[in-house]
Write an enzyme that holds these catalytic residues in place. Structure first.
Site, PDB file in Angstrom:
ATOM      1  N   ARG A 151      10.821  -4.758  10.343  1.00 30.42           N
ATOM      2  CA  ARG A 151      11.140  -3.382  10.826  1.00 30.42           C
ATOM      3  C   ARG A 151      12.433  -3.692  11.387  1.00 30.42           C
ATOM      4  NH1 ARG A 151       5.171  -2.159  10.846  1.00 30.42           N
ATOM      5  NH2 ARG A 151       4.741  -0.280   9.557  1.00 30.42           N
TER       6      ARG A 151
ATOM      7  N   ASP B  27       4.839  -4.036   6.812  1.00 28.90           N
ATOM      8  CA  ASP B  27       3.375  -4.302   7.593  1.00 28.90           C
ATOM      9  C   ASP B  27       3.805  -5.465   8.693  1.00 28.90           C
ATOM     10  OD1 ASP B  27       4.126  -6.391   6.167  1.00 28.90           O
ATOM     11  OD2 ASP B  27       2.049  -6.769   4.997  1.00 28.90           O
TER      12      ASP B  27
ATOM     13  N   SER C  98      12.855 -11.863   0.612  1.00 31.71           N
ATOM     14  CA  SER C  98      12.679 -11.304   1.727  1.00 31.71           C
ATOM     15  C   SER C  98      13.709 -10.480   2.305  1.00 31.71           C
ATOM     16  CB  SER C  98      12.453 -12.670   2.900  1.00 31.71           C
ATOM     17  OG  SER C  98      12.734 -12.047   4.087  1.00 31.71           O
ATOM     18  N   ILE C  99      13.760  -9.414   2.759  1.00 33.82           N
ATOM     19  CA  ILE C  99      14.829  -8.606   3.285  1.00 33.82           C
ATOM     20  C   ILE C  99      15.588  -9.287   4.222  1.00 33.82           C
ATOM     21  CG2 ILE C  99      13.559  -7.334   4.896  1.00 33.82           C
ATOM     22  CD1 ILE C  99      16.155  -5.664   2.504  1.00 33.82           C
TER      23      ILE C  99
ATOM     24  N   ARG D 291      -6.236  -0.421  -3.399  1.00 32.69           N
ATOM     25  CA  ARG D 291      -5.560   0.641  -2.978  1.00 32.69           C
ATOM     26  C   ARG D 291      -4.115   0.484  -3.632  1.00 32.69           C
ATOM     27  NH1 ARG D 291      -6.048  -3.487   0.510  1.00 32.69           N
ATOM     28  NH2 ARG D 291      -4.280  -4.236   1.481  1.00 32.69           N
TER      29      ARG D 291
ATOM     30  N   GLY E 210       0.874  -1.202  -0.170  1.00 32.53           N
ATOM     31  CA  GLY E 210       0.017  -0.059  -0.085  1.00 32.53           C
ATOM     32  C   GLY E 210       0.909   1.144   0.019  1.00 32.53           C
TER      33      GLY E 210
ATOM     34  N   LYS F  58       5.004  -8.466  -6.373  1.00 32.12           N
ATOM     35  CA  LYS F  58       4.669  -7.503  -6.347  1.00 32.12           C
ATOM     36  C   LYS F  58       5.923  -6.425  -6.540  1.00 32.12           C
ATOM     37  CE  LYS F  58       1.214  -7.168  -2.546  1.00 32.12           C
ATOM     38  NZ  LYS F  58       0.833  -6.819  -1.070  1.00 32.12           N
TER      39      LYS F  58
ATOM     40  N   CYS G  14      -7.153 -22.104  29.383  1.00 30.45           N
ATOM     41  CA  CYS G  14      -8.336 -22.461  29.921  1.00 30.45           C
ATOM     42  C   CYS G  14      -9.276 -21.269  29.563  1.00 30.45           C
ATOM     43  CB  CYS G  14      -8.183 -22.484  31.386  1.00 30.45           C
ATOM     44  SG  CYS G  14      -7.390 -21.315  32.272  1.00 30.45           S
TER      45      CYS G  14
END
Length: 614
Positions: free
Chosen positions: A123, A118, A96-97, A60, A28, A73, A174
């Site tokens: 991060r 995200d 993947s970074i 979006r 996004g 992407k 529980c």
């Protein structure tokens, strides 16, 4: 006279056209950011994203079209961005970074890194790589109408991990199985029916079905007879449970085993989960002395009194009964098509799977006297999603570029943390700039000698728990090496595959680790070393395996507002508010949905408001 190139000073325009930048994430925010970058004049861009395009992205993420569904992407974003500026040099990585190929040397070739991620794990990793490479990082995030952009520079500002983030909420078994009190408890229970084994670092957030796939005893959904609060004798009261013979001769066996024996009959499954199991819970008398007892549901009684589905966002009980039946039948058919021994996987955008969780969770909410939730709300919590809004992404992407221009102009001191709020503040502003805070002296990532203390039981904590749950999950390392500071340099965990695998099932005490022992954890990929002090305790809270000493509590009373400061802001005399990471800011999760997404709200002392922090 200042020479301009378009609207930019020539020196800045030249820097923009020659510098190399890395964009992490092409979703996004990433789509908007790539468009902004090429239109601003950036020519050398590398973008990395692990995900493929899903239909749900198209509302979006405007660089993608229906024909792109299933494709990378990063690659499609590159191709679409080049249509805005064909002369740009864009390199796309479908990866993947956190892949070891993207090491510190990889990061050092960039002048600037921009995050459009995200998830917290990625991060944390990018934060550490930028610190190790001494490269400025622009961090960003959105949550509905809320958004934030901040700048991280080693030695000058707080890093992403300087302030503790609230851990993802977990719940005692529980509570999930016997005494749910919040809608999220029912949603987690419904996901346990799907056996929520997250597939880490997978391009799809998915879960394996408990009913239709791999079984996990730790995620059983039947009543928990070991609940210490119940303090009952099952042998004396089991006769009071009225499991019906005609509904499949329900016995206290695993959900999956019983479901198979009925051929996944939705009516029998319904009565087992929402009638017989609930009646069995009612025999645990002590659970209901101070709680409202649950009310069992019977399919045949509901069917006979039903007036049909209501065309509304939150269905009535019979509506969810029918949704449950339809979803079970559809999932059963999908399983049969796959053949013997097959398993189904679930992602948030698969309608039958989402219907199952929505129906099962809402029926349980009704049984335990909670207000039922819409499919949209259930999806938000079950999929750990906060709804994305295109305009929020666009505003945040624009702010990222503006902060980047400040950095390239050599004006790092003028960079800010900027919050986008849903409602105007006291100065009638939606965008609130905040001064960047200096690094925290106690940060276990960017301090000169990072160090933490972990409270655990050395006789009960296995090496595998130390590796997976503490060093990797809690402290964010990717490929850790851990040695004991015992004068011998004993290697406890090695990043080399198979080298210390024999240690996994042993307890820490087996290696002489005791109260006061010190462990050195190294991640060479992140160029990061952490010293771990072990604090041995005999007992922790139930379902708690370890605690990090000194972490801030999740909640505390909001501080008092200084009215004089508020007035000065209203009059425009205060240049900016304190940043979310300020020591003056009070951190408090706004609700469970934010906890699940690794978000937190912070209390701004001067503006007397909460802002989201990512």
């Amino acid at each position: 006279m200042v020479q301009l190139v378009g609207s930019l000073r020539k020196e800045l325009a030249d820097s923009i056209s020659t510098c190399k930048i890395l964009v992490v994430g092409a979703g996004g925010i990433g789509c908007e950011l790539l468009k902004n970058l090429v239109l601003t004049g950036f020519k050398n861009i590398e973008v990395i994203d692990l995900d493929t395009i899903d239909v749900s992205n198209l509302n979006r993420q405007f660089l993608f079209q229906k024909k792109h569904v299933g494709k990378s992407k990063a690659q499609v974003a590159k191709e679409s961005a080049l249509q805005f500026c064909p002369s740009a040099n864009i390199t796309a990585y479908h990866d993947s970074i956190m892949n070891p190929d993207y090491n510190v040397e990889f990061f050092r070739k960039f002048m600037l890194v921009m995050n459009a991620l995200d998830n917290r794990a990625a991060r944390n990793h990018v934060n550490r790589m930028c610190l190790a490479a001494d490269i400025p990082l622009i961090e960003s995030g959105t949550a509905g109408y809320l958004g934030q952009v901040t700048v991280i520079k080693k030695g000058m500002t707080e890093c992403y991990e300087c302030q503790p983030k609230p851990a993802q909420k977990t719940f005692p078994g529980c509570t999930i199985r016997n005494t749910p009190s919040e809608p999220i408890h029912c949603i987690v229970w419904a996901k346990y029916l799907f056996n929520t084994k997250s597939q880490q670092q997978s391009p799809i957030r998915c879960f394996i079905l408990q009913l239709f796939g791999e079984e996990d005893a730790d995620q059983e959904v039947s009543p928990d007879t070991a609940d210490p609060e119940a303090a009952w004798n099952p042998e004396e009261t089991a006769a009071r449970a009225t499991a019906s013979d005609k509904d499949g001769d329900i016995k206290r066996v695993s959900t999956k085993e019983w479901a198979r024996s009925t051929g996944y009959d939705p009516v029998k499954l319904f009565n087992k989960l929402f009638k017989d199991d609930i009646m069995y819970l009612l025999t645990m008398d002590k659970l209901w002395k101070k709680r409202k007892a649950p009310t069992p549901l019977d399919w045949h009684q509901l069917e006979n009194s039903a007036s049909g589905l209501k065309d509304q966002q939150v269905l009535d009980v019979w509506g969810y009964c029918q949704l449950f039946q339809h979803s079970v039948e559809t999932l059963r058919s999908q399983l049969q098509e796959k053949g013997e021994g097959a398993e189904l996987v679930w992602d948030k955008d698969d309608p039958p799977a989402m219907d199952f969780v929505t129906a099962a969770a809402n029926l349980r909410m009704h049984i335990f006297s909670m207000s039922m939730k819409s499919r949209f709300d259930v999806k938000s919590m079950a999929g750990n999603i906060i709804p994305a809004i295109a305009t929020t992404n666009a505003v945040i992407a624009g702010l990222i570029v503006l902060e980047g221009l400040k950095i390239l102009s050599g004006e790092l001191e003028s960079c800010r943390t900027i919050f986008l709020n849903k409602c105007p503040n006291l100065r009638k502003k939606l965008l609130v700039p905040c001064v960047l805070d200096p690094p925290s002296a106690n940060c276990y990532v960017c301090a000169s000698k990072p160090e933490v203390t972990v409270k655990l039981n050395v006789h009960k904590t296995m090496v595998l728990t130390l590796q997976d749950k503490i060093v990797k999950e809690r402290f964010g390392m990717v490929a850790p090496d851990v040695q004991i500071e015992d004068g011998k340099g004993t290697i406890l965990i090695s990043s080399e595959e198979g080298e210390t695998e024999a240690n996994n099932s042993k307890f820490l005490s087996d290696f002489g680790i005791r109260n006061g022992s010190r462990l050195q954890a190294d991640d060479f990929l992140q160029d990061y070393t952490l010293l771990i002090n072990v604090l041995h305790v005999e007992d922790l809270e139930r379902d708690v395996e370890f605690e990090v000493v000194g972490e801030a509590p999740d909640k505390a009373p909001p501080p008092q507002t200084n009215q004089e400061e508020v007035n000065s802001i209203t009059n425009g005399n205060k240049d900016s508010a304190q940043p979310s990471t300020s020591s003056k800011a009070f951190k408090e999760p706004s609700n469970l949905l934010n906890d699940l997404n690794g978000l937190q709200y912070v209390w701004d002392v001067q503006l007397n408001q909460f802002y989201v922090n990512y």
